[in-house]
Design an enzyme around this catalytic site. Structure first.
Site, mmCIF file in Angstrom:
data_model
loop_
_atom_site.group_PDB
_atom_site.id
_atom_site.type_symbol
_atom_site.label_atom_id
_atom_site.label_comp_id
_atom_site.label_asym_id
_atom_site.label_seq_id
_atom_site.Cartn_x
_atom_site.Cartn_y
_atom_site.Cartn_z
ATOM 1 N N GLU A 75 0.895 -1.270 -0.087
ATOM 2 C CA GLU A 75 -0.030 -0.034 -0.135
ATOM 3 C C GLU A 75 0.582 1.059 -0.181
ATOM 4 O OE1 GLU A 75 -3.146 0.188 -0.547
ATOM 5 O OE2 GLU A 75 -4.000 -1.564 -0.141
ATOM 6 N N HIS A 93 -4.001 1.478 8.490
ATOM 7 C CA HIS A 93 -4.374 1.131 7.711
ATOM 8 C C HIS A 93 -4.876 -0.490 8.369
ATOM 9 C CE1 HIS A 93 -6.634 -0.280 4.177
ATOM 10 N NE2 HIS A 93 -5.751 -1.304 3.550
ATOM 11 N N HIS A 95 -7.981 -3.958 8.408
ATOM 12 C CA HIS A 95 -9.365 -3.687 8.120
ATOM 13 C C HIS A 95 -10.237 -4.192 8.680
ATOM 14 C CE1 HIS A 95 -7.083 -5.722 3.995
ATOM 15 N NE2 HIS A 95 -6.728 -4.329 3.930
ATOM 16 N N TYR A 114 -19.725 11.944 20.656
ATOM 17 C CA TYR A 114 -19.063 12.838 20.842
ATOM 18 C C TYR A 114 -17.707 13.243 20.363
ATOM 19 C CZ TYR A 114 -17.365 12.105 25.483
ATOM 20 O OH TYR A 114 -16.556 11.513 26.417
ATOM 21 N N HIS A 157 -13.165 -2.846 1.844
ATOM 22 C CA HIS A 157 -11.888 -3.249 2.113
ATOM 23 C C HIS A 157 -11.820 -2.729 3.515
ATOM 24 C CE1 HIS A 157 -7.320 -1.889 0.320
ATOM 25 N NE2 HIS A 157 -7.747 -2.699 1.317
ATOM 26 N N TYR A 211 -9.051 19.867 27.091
ATOM 27 C CA TYR A 211 -8.870 18.561 27.791
ATOM 28 C C TYR A 211 -7.195 17.836 27.937
ATOM 29 C CZ TYR A 211 -10.369 13.555 28.058
ATOM 30 O OH TYR A 211 -9.844 12.528 28.968
#
Length: 213
Positions: A75, A93, A95, A114, A157, A211
């Site tokens: 990829e 990336h 799956h 949220y 994918h 935060y």
């Protein structure tokens, strides 16, 4: 050794993919800063815990394999294209099952909780193209740009998440996976998820600015 720090990060965090994606199908990369011209990426087709920093491929944003004993992820075109077009420092990336369920249904993730603001106000779906192609890379970049999101599902994918650093990219991958599961389980219970308004999401974004420690 070029990109020594980035290569060590890839080695350290590649095993984290095992909890997110089956087999050896996930990949991740870390760039030399948010605007650097090269990145370290997981090698192709090997177990996530079976390589070291010297093995870890280094690839230019032009897609050229510059260093590392092993061949880079299939990829690479996707990673390189995102780095060429987006100001990000890391890409994950996977799956992962719940996100991939959204992907095979061609279903974007609306703002049902949220925490979606970790990646934007929704997670879009990028149009399908064969893996490892420039066409897929272009579809991913286009989907994220159009949705103003740092994540996208890919039709039939999986999921791509970008961030300024690898730890954040991995954390946000878990956020998206969790929200995808929440969405699908709510639908499976016969309920229709309600969504937050744009105004409500903007309030969350403002609160997130202060935060943490």
């Amino acid at each position: 050794m070029i990109l020594e720090s980035q290569r060590r990060q890839v080695v350290e965090h590649a095993p984290d993919l095992a909890a997110l994606t089956p087999g050896r199908t996930g990949n991740l990369s870390v760039r030399d800063g948010n605007t650097g011209d090269a990145f370290a990426v997981t090698p192709t087709g090997v177990p996530y815990d079976s390589f070291d920093a010297e093995d870890t491929p280094v690839v230019g944003v032009d897609g050229e394999h510059r260093d590392g004993e092993m061949a880079p992820s299939s990829e690479v075109p996707m990673h390189a294209a995102i780095y060429r077009r987006e100001d990000v420092g890391a890409i994950v990336h996977t799956h992962s099952p719940w996100s991939t369920a959204m992907a095979v249904a061609h279903q974007p993730l609306p703002p049902i909780h949220y925490m979606i603001v970790a990646v934007g106000k929704r997670v879009p779906v990028a149009e399908y193209a064969p893996y490892g192609t420039d066409a897929l890379a272009a579809n991913i970049v286009s989907a994220m740009d159009d949705a103003d999101s740092t994540a996208t599902f890919i039709e039939n994918h999986g999921l791509v998440v970008t961030a300024s650093d690898l730890e954040t990219a991995l954390e946000n991958t878990h956020h998206v996976e969790s929200l995808a599961r929440l969405y699908l389980e709510t639908r499976a219970a016969g309920l229709e998820p309600e969504t937050l308004s744009d105004e409500q999401l903007e309030t969350v974004l403002e609160k997130f600015e202060s935060y943490g420690q």
